[in-house]
Design a protein around this motif. Structure first.
Motif, mmCIF file in Angstrom:
data_model
loop_
_atom_site.group_PDB
_atom_site.id
_atom_site.type_symbol
_atom_site.label_atom_id
_atom_site.label_comp_id
_atom_site.label_asym_id
_atom_site.label_seq_id
_atom_site.Cartn_x
_atom_site.Cartn_y
_atom_site.Cartn_z
ATOM 1 N N ARG A 53 -1.291 8.768 -0.857
ATOM 2 C CA ARG A 53 -2.018 8.366 0.336
ATOM 3 C C ARG A 53 -1.994 6.857 0.541
ATOM 4 N NH1 ARG A 53 -8.088 9.885 -1.641
ATOM 5 N NH2 ARG A 53 -8.361 8.177 -3.082
ATOM 6 N N LEU A 54 -2.544 6.424 1.669
ATOM 7 C CA LEU A 54 -2.551 5.009 2.017
ATOM 8 C C LEU A 54 -3.824 4.340 1.527
ATOM 9 C CD1 LEU A 54 -1.307 5.214 5.712
ATOM 10 C CD2 LEU A 54 0.027 4.629 3.696
ATOM 11 N N GLN A 55 -3.675 3.092 1.116
ATOM 12 C CA GLN A 55 -4.797 2.263 0.691
ATOM 13 C C GLN A 55 -4.749 1.000 1.546
ATOM 14 O OE1 GLN A 55 -4.613 0.638 -3.326
ATOM 15 N NE2 GLN A 55 -6.552 1.610 -3.751
ATOM 16 N N ARG A 56 -5.787 0.734 2.326
ATOM 17 C CA ARG A 56 -5.744 -0.336 3.319
ATOM 18 C C ARG A 56 -6.043 -1.706 2.719
ATOM 19 N NH1 ARG A 56 -7.933 -3.400 7.425
ATOM 20 N NH2 ARG A 56 -7.138 -2.990 9.523
ATOM 21 N N PHE A 57 -5.232 -2.678 3.147
ATOM 22 C CA PHE A 57 -5.434 -4.083 2.813
ATOM 23 C C PHE A 57 -5.222 -4.881 4.088
ATOM 24 C CE2 PHE A 57 -4.380 -2.323 -1.287
ATOM 25 C CZ PHE A 57 -5.210 -3.004 -2.153
ATOM 26 N N GLY A 58 -5.342 -6.185 4.017
ATOM 27 C CA GLY A 58 -5.079 -7.039 5.169
ATOM 28 C C GLY A 58 -6.358 -7.502 5.828
ATOM 29 N N ASN A 59 -6.173 -8.264 6.889
ATOM 30 C CA ASN A 59 -7.290 -8.833 7.619
ATOM 31 C C ASN A 59 -7.636 -7.990 8.830
ATOM 32 O OD1 ASN A 59 -7.269 -11.028 5.869
ATOM 33 N ND2 ASN A 59 -5.780 -12.127 7.104
ATOM 34 N N HIS A 60 -8.639 -8.413 9.549
ATOM 35 C CA HIS A 60 -9.070 -7.739 10.770
ATOM 36 C C HIS A 60 -7.911 -7.699 11.765
ATOM 37 C CE1 HIS A 60 -11.824 -6.387 13.831
ATOM 38 N NE2 HIS A 60 -11.447 -7.374 14.619
ATOM 39 N N LYS A 61 -7.577 -6.526 12.220
ATOM 40 C CA LYS A 61 -6.484 -6.275 13.167
ATOM 41 C C LYS A 61 -5.100 -6.644 12.635
ATOM 42 C CE LYS A 61 -9.273 -6.388 17.302
ATOM 43 N NZ LYS A 61 -9.386 -6.829 18.679
ATOM 44 N N ARG A 62 -4.955 -6.848 11.332
ATOM 45 C CA ARG A 62 -3.658 -7.114 10.708
ATOM 46 C C ARG A 62 -3.549 -6.266 9.445
ATOM 47 N NH1 ARG A 62 0.015 -10.167 12.632
ATOM 48 N NH2 ARG A 62 0.719 -10.731 10.579
ATOM 49 N N PRO A 63 -3.484 -4.937 9.610
ATOM 50 C CA PRO A 63 -3.499 -4.061 8.434
ATOM 51 C C PRO A 63 -2.197 -4.094 7.651
ATOM 52 C CG PRO A 63 -3.125 -2.771 10.387
ATOM 53 C CD PRO A 63 -3.390 -4.176 10.851
ATOM 54 N N PHE A 64 -2.332 -3.783 6.391
ATOM 55 C CA PHE A 64 -1.219 -3.672 5.454
ATOM 56 C C PHE A 64 -1.632 -2.563 4.503
ATOM 57 C CE2 PHE A 64 2.155 -5.118 2.790
ATOM 58 C CZ PHE A 64 1.729 -4.895 1.500
ATOM 59 N N TYR A 65 -0.739 -1.643 4.219
ATOM 60 C CA TYR A 65 -1.105 -0.496 3.397
ATOM 61 C C TYR A 65 -0.228 -0.389 2.157
ATOM 62 C CZ TYR A 65 -3.511 1.041 7.622
ATOM 63 O OH TYR A 65 -4.333 1.118 8.706
ATOM 64 N N ARG A 66 -0.820 0.059 1.078
ATOM 65 C CA ARG A 66 -0.075 0.480 -0.100
ATOM 66 C C ARG A 66 -0.030 1.996 -0.084
ATOM 67 N NH1 ARG A 66 -3.005 -2.648 -5.047
ATOM 68 N NH2 ARG A 66 -2.086 -4.706 -4.727
ATOM 69 N N ILE A 67 1.097 2.551 -0.482
ATOM 70 C CA ILE A 67 1.187 3.998 -0.666
ATOM 71 C C ILE A 67 0.975 4.230 -2.150
ATOM 72 C CG2 ILE A 67 2.615 6.045 -0.421
ATOM 73 C CD1 ILE A 67 4.161 4.477 1.759
ATOM 74 N N VAL A 68 -0.084 4.936 -2.496
ATOM 75 C CA VAL A 68 -0.465 5.104 -3.888
ATOM 76 C C VAL A 68 -0.620 6.572 -4.256
ATOM 77 C CG1 VAL A 68 -1.668 2.888 -4.013
ATOM 78 C CG2 VAL A 68 -2.939 4.919 -3.400
ATOM 79 N N ALA A 69 -0.474 6.844 -5.532
ATOM 80 C CA ALA A 69 -0.818 8.147 -6.094
ATOM 81 C C ALA A 69 -2.236 8.007 -6.627
ATOM 82 C CB ALA A 69 0.142 8.528 -7.208
ATOM 83 N N ALA A 70 -3.151 8.818 -6.105
ATOM 84 C CA ALA A 70 -4.556 8.703 -6.490
ATOM 85 C C ALA A 70 -5.192 10.079 -6.588
ATOM 86 C CB ALA A 70 -5.306 7.861 -5.463
ATOM 87 N N ASP A 71 -6.261 10.151 -7.370
ATOM 88 C CA ASP A 71 -7.051 11.374 -7.450
ATOM 89 C C ASP A 71 -7.656 11.634 -6.075
ATOM 90 O OD1 ASP A 71 -8.603 13.522 -8.203
ATOM 91 O OD2 ASP A 71 -10.081 12.324 -9.294
ATOM 92 N N SER A 72 -7.633 12.865 -5.635
ATOM 93 C CA SER A 72 -8.103 13.197 -4.290
ATOM 94 C C SER A 72 -9.593 12.917 -4.102
ATOM 95 C CB SER A 72 -7.809 14.649 -3.963
ATOM 96 O OG SER A 72 -8.504 15.494 -4.849
ATOM 97 N N LYS A 73 -10.351 12.852 -5.191
ATOM 98 C CA LYS A 73 -11.784 12.616 -5.085
ATOM 99 C C LYS A 73 -12.152 11.138 -5.154
ATOM 100 C CE LYS A 73 -12.933 17.142 -6.797
ATOM 101 N NZ LYS A 73 -13.674 17.952 -7.752
#
Length: 80
Positions: free
Chosen positions: A6-26
């Motif tokens: 899934r995606l993990q959001r980073f970045g500033n306001h209105k300038r998103p950047f995402y990491r695609i990570v493997a994470a526990d669903s919970k």
């Protein structure tokens, strides 16, 4: 433990950047993750993914979220 790609959001306001990570669903969206498998920059329209890591996690039973699945299709990540 159910693992999601899934995606993990980073970045500033209105300038998103995402990491695609493997994470526990919970785990929370921006919380603890198991491994980073790639990045997505929507403003530049680029996706950088380590295909070997993605294949490895999917072989172990990890399921991509709908958004990640559509990104993989759009940028032909799994076909490379």
């Amino acid at each position: 433990m159910a693992v999601k790609l899934r995606l993990q959001r980073f970045g500033n306001h209105k300038r998103p950047f995402y990491r695609i990570v493997a994470a526990d669903s919970k785990a929370p969206r921006d919380g603890k993750f198991l491994e980073i498998v790639g990045t997505y920059e929507p403003i530049q329209g680029t996706v950088l993914v380590n295909g070997e890591k993605v294949q490895s996690w999917m072989a172990k039973g990890a399921q991509p979220t709908d958004t990640v699945k559509s990104l993989f299709k759009k940028f032909n990540v799994l076909n490379k």
